[in-house]
Design an enzyme around this catalytic site. Sequence first.
Site, PDB file in Angstrom:
ATOM      1  N   MET A  94       0.800  -1.223  -0.013  1.00 40.66           N
ATOM      2  CA  MET A  94       0.030  -0.059   0.046  1.00 40.66           C
ATOM      3  C   MET A  94       0.808   1.199   0.097  1.00 40.66           C
ATOM      4  O   MET A  94       0.401   2.425   0.557  1.00 40.66           O
ATOM      5  CB  MET A  94      -0.788   0.009   1.235  1.00 40.66           C
ATOM      6  CG  MET A  94      -1.991  -1.146   1.024  1.00 40.66           C
ATOM      7  SD  MET A  94      -3.017  -1.196  -0.364  1.00 40.66           S
ATOM      8  CE  MET A  94      -3.880   0.075  -0.071  1.00 40.66           C
ATOM      9  N   ARG A  95       1.925   1.163  -0.474  1.00 36.47           N
ATOM     10  CA  ARG A  95       2.888   2.252  -0.669  1.00 36.47           C
ATOM     11  C   ARG A  95       3.409   2.521  -1.808  1.00 36.47           C
ATOM     12  O   ARG A  95       3.879   1.518  -2.633  1.00 36.47           O
ATOM     13  CB  ARG A  95       4.083   2.419   0.464  1.00 36.47           C
ATOM     14  CG  ARG A  95       3.369   2.447   1.827  1.00 36.47           C
ATOM     15  CD  ARG A  95       4.781   2.056   2.935  1.00 36.47           C
ATOM     16  NE  ARG A  95       4.222   1.948   4.375  1.00 36.47           N
ATOM     17  CZ  ARG A  95       3.970   3.063   5.012  1.00 36.47           C
ATOM     18  NH1 ARG A  95       4.371   4.433   4.612  1.00 36.47           N
ATOM     19  NH2 ARG A  95       3.254   2.815   6.173  1.00 36.47           N
ATOM     20  N   HIS A 113      -3.693  -4.759  -9.747  1.00 35.48           N
ATOM     21  CA  HIS A 113      -4.359  -3.656  -9.567  1.00 35.48           C
ATOM     22  C   HIS A 113      -6.017  -3.688  -9.865  1.00 35.48           C
ATOM     23  O   HIS A 113      -6.208  -4.403 -10.928  1.00 35.48           O
ATOM     24  CB  HIS A 113      -4.089  -2.187 -10.042  1.00 35.48           C
ATOM     25  CG  HIS A 113      -5.037  -1.150  -9.787  1.00 35.48           C
ATOM     26  ND1 HIS A 113      -4.954  -0.279  -8.607  1.00 35.48           N
ATOM     27  CD2 HIS A 113      -6.130  -0.653 -10.405  1.00 35.48           C
ATOM     28  CE1 HIS A 113      -5.671   0.545  -8.608  1.00 35.48           C
ATOM     29  NE2 HIS A 113      -6.367   0.550  -9.807  1.00 35.48           N
TER      30      HIS A 113
END
Length: 197
Positions: A94-95, A113
Amino acid sequence: MEKLKLGVLGSGKGSNFRAIQDAIEAGELNAEVRIVISDVESAGILDLARLRGLRAEFVPPGKFRTKMEPEAEQRVVALLKSENVDYVVLAGFMRMIKTPLLNAFPSRIINIHPSLLPNFPGIEAWKQALASGATVTGCTVHYVDSGMDTGEILAQREVPILPDDTAETLHSRIQVAEHTLYPEVIATLNANQRSVL
Ligand code: GRF
């Protein structure tokens, strides 16, 4: 053929990692996960990796919310290099990825994604799709560059949006597609050259 050596990065429950590891253990994917790294100490993906007997490492991300501190990212690079990985597989990480990691693995970092990119980049893409009124969404495997979900697309799979879908039911249906698409795409990668997909 030699096994493709993978380093997996994730922040969450790790269902995509599990699908990849299942494909490996089933003999459908000629690869090995050399290391799983998370920026979240309690992430399920680390527990899953340990249960499968794989190396699992927590790297404290530092003070930023949307990226790792450069020192933390350098630590991730050192871990991946120590395992001599061919590809870095983002599985719910999540970065944003910044230059230390991008430069260490040029065209060797992939992500999955939960939308048909370039539609709905960023967080909670399935909610964006639902709110848009679209009738089809899906998932995309793509190379990672310095943008947000902007890298070159390797493969996509469509998923229908049904009239009575909630965010949860749609996300689950997309994840089912992710779990077959990601191992299939990884199976096309080659340690010595870029994919021809
Ligand atoms: C997936 O939906 C993926 O598309 C997104 O993050 C989620 C990770 O889920 N990038 P999991 O941790 O693999 O279950």
